[in-house]
Design a protein around this motif. Structure first.
Motif, PDB file in Angstrom:
ATOM      1  N   ASN A 161       0.874  -1.166   0.000  1.00  0.00           N
ATOM      2  CA  ASN A 161       0.000   0.000   0.000  1.00  0.00           C
ATOM      3  C   ASN A 161       0.912   1.217   0.000  1.00  0.00           C
ATOM      4  OD1 ASN A 161      -1.953   1.978   0.423  1.00  0.00           O
ATOM      5  ND2 ASN A 161      -3.200   0.617   1.687  1.00  0.00           N
ATOM      6  N   GLY A 162       1.163   1.763  -1.180  1.00  0.00           N
ATOM      7  CA  GLY A 162       2.161   2.813  -1.299  1.00  0.00           C
ATOM      8  C   GLY A 162       3.533   2.239  -1.008  1.00  0.00           C
ATOM      9  N   LEU A 286      -7.004   0.320  -1.457  1.00  0.00           N
ATOM     10  CA  LEU A 286      -5.928   0.637  -2.388  1.00  0.00           C
ATOM     11  C   LEU A 286      -4.668  -0.154  -2.058  1.00  0.00           C
ATOM     12  CD1 LEU A 286      -6.293   4.499  -2.902  1.00  0.00           C
ATOM     13  CD2 LEU A 286      -6.872   2.668  -4.492  1.00  0.00           C
ATOM     14  N   SER A 288      -2.422  -3.905  -2.924  1.00  0.00           N
ATOM     15  CA  SER A 288      -2.264  -5.001  -3.873  1.00  0.00           C
ATOM     16  C   SER A 288      -1.389  -6.069  -3.244  1.00  0.00           C
ATOM     17  CB  SER A 288      -1.646  -4.503  -5.187  1.00  0.00           C
ATOM     18  OG  SER A 288      -0.447  -3.802  -4.955  1.00  0.00           O
ATOM     19  N   ARG A 318      -8.266   2.193  -9.166  1.00  0.00           N
ATOM     20  CA  ARG A 318      -6.861   2.465  -8.878  1.00  0.00           C
ATOM     21  C   ARG A 318      -6.156   1.226  -8.316  1.00  0.00           C
ATOM     22  NH1 ARG A 318      -2.013   4.262  -9.912  1.00  0.00           N
ATOM     23  NH2 ARG A 318      -0.789   4.747  -8.059  1.00  0.00           N
ATOM     24  N   THR A 319      -6.905   0.366  -7.645  1.00  0.00           N
ATOM     25  CA  THR A 319      -6.274  -0.820  -7.062  1.00  0.00           C
ATOM     26  C   THR A 319      -5.662  -1.707  -8.139  1.00  0.00           C
ATOM     27  OG1 THR A 319      -6.611  -2.675  -5.536  1.00  0.00           O
ATOM     28  CG2 THR A 319      -8.386  -2.231  -7.071  1.00  0.00           C
ATOM     29  N   THR A 321      -4.685  -0.601 -11.340  1.00  0.00           N
ATOM     30  CA  THR A 321      -3.578   0.100 -11.991  1.00  0.00           C
ATOM     31  C   THR A 321      -2.351   0.127 -11.086  1.00  0.00           C
ATOM     32  OG1 THR A 321      -4.474   2.228 -11.217  1.00  0.00           O
ATOM     33  CG2 THR A 321      -5.081   1.523 -13.422  1.00  0.00           C
ATOM     34  N   GLN A 322      -2.569   0.233  -9.781  1.00  0.00           N
ATOM     35  CA  GLN A 322      -1.456   0.197  -8.827  1.00  0.00           C
ATOM     36  C   GLN A 322      -0.779  -1.170  -8.843  1.00  0.00           C
ATOM     37  OE1 GLN A 322      -1.653   1.962  -4.646  1.00  0.00           O
ATOM     38  NE2 GLN A 322      -1.932  -0.190  -4.178  1.00  0.00           N
ATOM     39  N   THR A 323      -1.583  -2.225  -8.944  1.00  0.00           N
ATOM     40  CA  THR A 323      -1.028  -3.576  -8.992  1.00  0.00           C
ATOM     41  C   THR A 323      -0.198  -3.772 -10.253  1.00  0.00           C
ATOM     42  OG1 THR A 323      -2.966  -4.377  -7.780  1.00  0.00           O
ATOM     43  CG2 THR A 323      -1.609  -6.024  -8.887  1.00  0.00           C
ATOM     44  N   GLU A 325       1.441  -1.519 -11.834  1.00  0.00           N
ATOM     45  CA  GLU A 325       2.698  -0.792 -11.663  1.00  0.00           C
ATOM     46  C   GLU A 325       3.742  -1.667 -10.966  1.00  0.00           C
ATOM     47  OE1 GLU A 325       1.638   2.706  -9.512  1.00  0.00           O
ATOM     48  OE2 GLU A 325       0.464   3.559 -11.157  1.00  0.00           O
ATOM     49  N   SER A 326       3.324  -2.401  -9.941  1.00  0.00           N
ATOM     50  CA  SER A 326       4.251  -3.289  -9.233  1.00  0.00           C
ATOM     51  C   SER A 326       4.710  -4.432 -10.132  1.00  0.00           C
ATOM     52  CB  SER A 326       3.581  -3.849  -7.974  1.00  0.00           C
ATOM     53  OG  SER A 326       3.261  -2.822  -7.061  1.00  0.00           O
TER      54      SER A 326
END
Length: 334
Positions: A161-162, A286, A288, A318-319, A321-323, A325-326
């Protein structure tokens, strides 16, 4: 190492919850197609129905093989497993129908990545307690345990998370079982895998913290011997390997360090030591997950199944798209 735009398979998640909404809402924002070639794995008719409900302007293309995919503007490629009946589709309920579809989509995604047809997998939100309804003999409760079963690998789950990253020695198991799983070998393996993963995520020299199991870190054996016999030796060996790791920390010190975000990653012994804190400390919708220890990249878009919130405009795209990114960070290093 992946050089071209990576192909990422995304499973539908819990059809009776927010899985399809998270997926299709994120796709409609067009950010996903900019960074990867997504392939959706699930039931085409269910996804088409949800796509209409959220009034997406994107068109779903039904395919049965990766070679049929067309990565064009406003096109979403769906490998149709045709494993759900639209007439039985009711939002906000627990169902064995979903469970079977969940298992089949996970199996399909893993077969594709093992055949090098896709580069990584992301699983959309699901409900743990319904996963075991269709095949009680399977004894799986989530993505990590099913990945472990299919690949015959011991895996771990890191939640992000961040900049807050947490991982546990054990997965979803009873506390009595969790205690027996905490061995020197497993603790060391977890520390090494977490250290490597945090480096892949962009932290050159991670600073890790490891919790204790017993009250007051065992109080020199008065409250338990796991710290002395299993956890401390593993930490010492990790330090000898050049890993910067602190612990075992007592429960209150461990929590204090998490809240202060003092370290780059936190390793707990069991579920509630870390996962609950992460979800309470920051926006619980938010986060992942990354499945560690497997020979494939498998990530999870967090948010929970949302059985109580489908079609209520509180889905957090966003959850996903954030995943992604990782996942992209991991793909650049492998």
């Amino acid at each position: 190492m992946v050089c071209a735009k990576p192909m990422i398979g995304i499973t539908m998640g819990d059809a009776f919850g927010v899985g399809p909404e998270v997926l299709l809402s994120a796709m409609a924002e067009n950010k996903i197609a900019e960074v990867c070639n997504p392939i959706i794995i699930g039931d085409y008719n269910i996804l088409k129905y949800v796509n209409g409900v959220i009034k997406s302007s994107y068109e779903l293309k039904k395919i049965f093989d990766i070679g049929e995919a067309k990565f064009e503007s406003r096109i979403i490629n769906v490998i149709d497993l045709a494993n759900m009946n639209i007439e039985q589709f009711k939002k906000g309920i627990k169902s064995s129908i979903f469970c079977e579809a969940f298992l089949e989509s996970t199996e399909k995604a893993i077969s594709l990545v093992m055949a090098n047809k896709i580069d990584a997998i992301i699983g959309c939100p699901y409900l743990n307690e319904t996963v075991n309804l269709a095949r009680s003999e399977v004894e799986v409760y989530d993505y990590p345990s099913y990945v472990a079963k299919i690949l015959d690998q011991q895996v771990f789950l890191m939640l992000l998370n961040g900049d807050l990253r947490v991982c546990n020695i054990t997965l979803h198991v009873p506390m009595r079982v969790a205690c027996d799983l905490i061995t020197r070998e497993v603790v060391l393996k977890t520390i090494k895998i977490v250290n490597d993963t945090v480096q892949e995520l962009g932290v050159p020299k991670p600073n890790l913290a490891v919790s204790s199991l017993n009250a007051h870190a065992g109080n020199t054996g008065s409250y338990g011997w796991e710290e002395i016999e299993e956890i401390e030796p593993a930490i010492k060996e990790a330090r000898n390997l050049g890993i910067n790791v602190t612990g075992p920390l007592s429960g209150d010190d461990f929590l204090k360090d998490i809240l202060a975000e003092k370290h780059n990653a936190y390793i707990g012994m069991y579920h509630d030591q870390t996962y609950s804190v992460l979800k309470l400390f920051k926006n619980k919708n938010l986060y992942s997950g990354l499945i560690l220890g497997a020979p494939i990249i498998f990530a999870i878009a967090g948010q929970g199944s949302g059985l109580d919130s489908p079609f209520r405009n509180i889905v957090f795209s966003r959850t996903l798209t954030q995943t992604i990114e990782s996942v992209l960070k991991l793909l650049k290093t492998r």
